[in-house]
Design a protein around this motif. Structure first.
Motif, PDB file in Angstrom:
ATOM      1  N   ALA A 158     -13.656   8.889   7.282  1.00  0.00           N
ATOM      2  CA  ALA A 158     -12.321   8.381   6.974  1.00  0.00           C
ATOM      3  C   ALA A 158     -11.316   8.843   8.014  1.00  0.00           C
ATOM      4  N   ARG A 159     -11.422  10.087   8.411  1.00  0.00           N
ATOM      5  CA  ARG A 159     -10.485  10.624   9.400  1.00  0.00           C
ATOM      6  C   ARG A 159     -10.716  10.025  10.778  1.00  0.00           C
ATOM      7  N   VAL A 160     -11.987   9.777  11.104  1.00  0.00           N
ATOM      8  CA  VAL A 160     -12.291   9.093  12.366  1.00  0.00           C
ATOM      9  C   VAL A 160     -11.702   7.682  12.344  1.00  0.00           C
ATOM     10  N   LEU A 161     -11.889   6.983  11.232  1.00  0.00           N
ATOM     11  CA  LEU A 161     -11.366   5.622  11.106  1.00  0.00           C
ATOM     12  C   LEU A 161      -9.846   5.601  11.196  1.00  0.00           C
ATOM     13  N   ARG A 162      -9.190   6.558  10.541  1.00  0.00           N
ATOM     14  CA  ARG A 162      -7.722   6.578  10.553  1.00  0.00           C
ATOM     15  C   ARG A 162      -7.187   6.760  11.972  1.00  0.00           C
ATOM     16  N   LYS A 163      -7.814   7.643  12.719  1.00  0.00           N
ATOM     17  CA  LYS A 163      -7.377   7.868  14.105  1.00  0.00           C
ATOM     18  C   LYS A 163      -7.533   6.605  14.944  1.00  0.00           C
ATOM     19  N   GLU A 164      -8.693   5.942  14.808  1.00  0.00           N
ATOM     20  CA  GLU A 164      -8.929   4.714  15.568  1.00  0.00           C
ATOM     21  C   GLU A 164      -8.035   3.580  15.071  1.00  0.00           C
ATOM     22  N   LEU A 165      -7.786   3.545  13.772  1.00  0.00           N
ATOM     23  CA  LEU A 165      -6.916   2.534  13.176  1.00  0.00           C
ATOM     24  C   LEU A 165      -5.512   2.608  13.771  1.00  0.00           C
ATOM     25  N   ILE A 166      -4.955   3.785  13.824  1.00  0.00           N
ATOM     26  CA  ILE A 166      -3.611   3.969  14.380  1.00  0.00           C
ATOM     27  C   ILE A 166      -3.585   3.560  15.845  1.00  0.00           C
ATOM     28  N   ARG A 167      -4.635   3.933  16.572  1.00  0.00           N
ATOM     29  CA  ARG A 167      -4.695   3.589  17.997  1.00  0.00           C
ATOM     30  C   ARG A 167      -4.718   2.083  18.211  1.00  0.00           C
ATOM     31  N   GLN A 168      -5.534   1.389  17.426  1.00  0.00           N
ATOM     32  CA  GLN A 168      -5.660  -0.057  17.605  1.00  0.00           C
ATOM     33  C   GLN A 168      -4.395  -0.811  17.182  1.00  0.00           C
ATOM     34  N   ILE A 169      -3.755  -0.363  16.119  1.00  0.00           N
ATOM     35  CA  ILE A 169      -2.501  -1.021  15.705  1.00  0.00           C
ATOM     36  C   ILE A 169      -1.420  -0.789  16.751  1.00  0.00           C
ATOM     37  N   ASN A 170      -1.381   0.402  17.325  1.00  0.00           N
ATOM     38  CA  ASN A 170      -0.409   0.678  18.381  1.00  0.00           C
ATOM     39  C   ASN A 170      -0.653  -0.183  19.611  1.00  0.00           C
ATOM     40  N   LEU A 171      -1.900  -0.620  19.785  1.00  0.00           N
ATOM     41  CA  LEU A 171      -2.241  -1.534  20.883  1.00  0.00           C
ATOM     42  C   LEU A 171      -1.920  -2.987  20.544  1.00  0.00           C
ATOM     43  N   GLY A 172      -1.459  -3.220  19.305  1.00  0.00           N
ATOM     44  CA  GLY A 172      -1.046  -4.565  18.909  1.00  0.00           C
ATOM     45  C   GLY A 172      -2.091  -5.396  18.202  1.00  0.00           C
ATOM     46  N   HIS A 173      -3.208  -4.777  17.790  1.00  0.00           N
ATOM     47  CA  HIS A 173      -4.298  -5.528  17.172  1.00  0.00           C
ATOM     48  C   HIS A 173      -4.072  -5.671  15.655  1.00  0.00           C
ATOM     49  N   VAL A 174      -3.003  -6.352  15.301  1.00  0.00           N
ATOM     50  CA  VAL A 174      -2.658  -6.506  13.882  1.00  0.00           C
ATOM     51  C   VAL A 174      -3.365  -7.703  13.244  1.00  0.00           C
ATOM     52  N   ASP A 175      -4.074  -8.472  14.050  1.00  0.00           N
ATOM     53  CA  ASP A 175      -4.715  -9.696  13.560  1.00  0.00           C
ATOM     54  C   ASP A 175      -6.221  -9.528  13.344  1.00  0.00           C
ATOM     55  N   LYS A 176      -6.708  -8.295  13.337  1.00  0.00           N
ATOM     56  CA  LYS A 176      -8.140  -8.044  13.235  1.00  0.00           C
ATOM     57  C   LYS A 176      -8.550  -7.710  11.800  1.00  0.00           C
ATOM     58  N   PHE A 177      -9.877  -7.650  11.603  1.00  0.00           N
ATOM     59  CA  PHE A 177     -10.462  -7.215  10.337  1.00  0.00           C
ATOM     60  C   PHE A 177     -10.877  -5.738  10.460  1.00  0.00           C
ATOM     61  N   PRO A 178     -11.001  -5.004   9.347  1.00  0.00           N
ATOM     62  CA  PRO A 178     -11.393  -3.588   9.419  1.00  0.00           C
ATOM     63  C   PRO A 178     -12.658  -3.294  10.222  1.00  0.00           C
ATOM     64  N   PRO A 179     -13.711  -4.135  10.169  1.00  0.00           N
ATOM     65  CA  PRO A 179     -14.897  -3.806  10.975  1.00  0.00           C
ATOM     66  C   PRO A 179     -14.623  -3.682  12.470  1.00  0.00           C
ATOM     67  N   PHE A 180     -13.463  -4.149  12.910  1.00  0.00           N
ATOM     68  CA  PHE A 180     -13.068  -4.003  14.315  1.00  0.00           C
ATOM     69  C   PHE A 180     -13.050  -2.542  14.744  1.00  0.00           C
ATOM     70  N   ILE A 181     -12.810  -1.627  13.774  1.00  0.00           N
ATOM     71  CA  ILE A 181     -12.747  -0.201  14.120  1.00  0.00           C
ATOM     72  C   ILE A 181     -13.984   0.578  13.673  1.00  0.00           C
TER      73      ILE A 181
END
Length: 241
Positions: A158-181
């Motif tokens: 969960a903590r690994v996912l949260r870190k990657e989640l924040i990184r990807q959203i900051n990169l602008g990937h708001v149009d993706k599905f969770p498996p993207f991370i």
């Protein structure tokens, strides 16, 4: 899903004596899962009225221009302990949920390796029983299974996912599905593939999908004995879950 979802989200469509969402909530609670968070968007007030008060609600005001990865980002504070993730438009049975929960590996995903695979679905590549890749960009010919999109993760994952989640959203990937991370967990913690073992499940994307699940569960077509037992219970005896 128009016109069925013109006034309400598809998870509030009737499912026997209940709705798809109420069925899923009942299924989770009957299997010991009571700490539930829902990220809602369209018709949020109606959804909260039907789902009830004993749930943590997070609203995505940008639901028209973002996808479910962004909804997960809005719930990122919940990703500090083990958790399950599922979509409210995927219908599956109690036996499949129990098998996922019973899996010893802390990170696991329900998969269907029996159905005919198609391009554009959430396809999966497997390696020795674990997920090696997942995404709609995996061609059917290169895939081993399709994701049922019901999964569980450990606190570490969960903590690994949260870190990657924040990184990807900051990169602008708001149009993706969770498996993207999920690659961040595949590379570090691993994700076990748990077969749904030919049990029924449905993803409600189009009106025809909804019509099919109603037709199947109502027993209007011949099928292997007991295969639809879990879902028939949802229609005829919801409180038994």
């Amino acid at each position: 899903m128009m016109p069925l979802s013109r006034k309400k989200p598809k998870c509030l469509l009737p499912f026997g004596r209940t709705t798809i969402l109420e069925y899923l909530l009942s299924l989770l609670r009957k299997n010991g899962i009571s700490d539930i968070t829902i990220v809602n968007g369209f018709a949020a007030e109606l959804l909260e009225q039907i789902a009830g008060p004993d749930i943590r609600y997070i609203h995505n005001p940008d639901y028209l221009t973002t996808n479910s990865l962004y909804s997960l980002y809005l719930a990122r504070e919940c990703l500090d302990s083990d958790f399950m993730l599922l979509n409210s438009d995927v219908i599956f049975g109690a036996s499949s949920l129990r098998k996922l929960l019973a899996e010893e590996h802390p990170n696991a995903l329900l998969v269907d390796s029996d159905k005919i695979l198609a391009d554009g679905e959430m396809n999966i590549r497997l390696r020795q029983g674990f997920v090696a890749g997942i995404g709609k960009d995996i061609a059917a010919v290169d895939a081993d299974a399709e994701s049922v999109q019901v999964c569980k993760f450990s606190q570490n994952a969960a903590r690994v996912l949260r870190k990657e989640l924040i990184r990807q959203i900051n990169l602008g990937h708001v149009d993706k599905f969770p498996p993207f991370i999920y690659g961040s967990v595949i590379d570090t913690e691993r994700i076990k593939a748990v077969s749904i073992d030919n049990q029924p499940w449905y993803e409600i994307d189009m009106p025809g999908d909804y019509q099919q699940v109603c037709k199947d569960v109502n027993g209007k077509e011949p099928r292997p004995q007991n295969l639809w037992a879990d879902l028939k219970n949802a229609l005829h005896c919801t409180n038994s879950f």
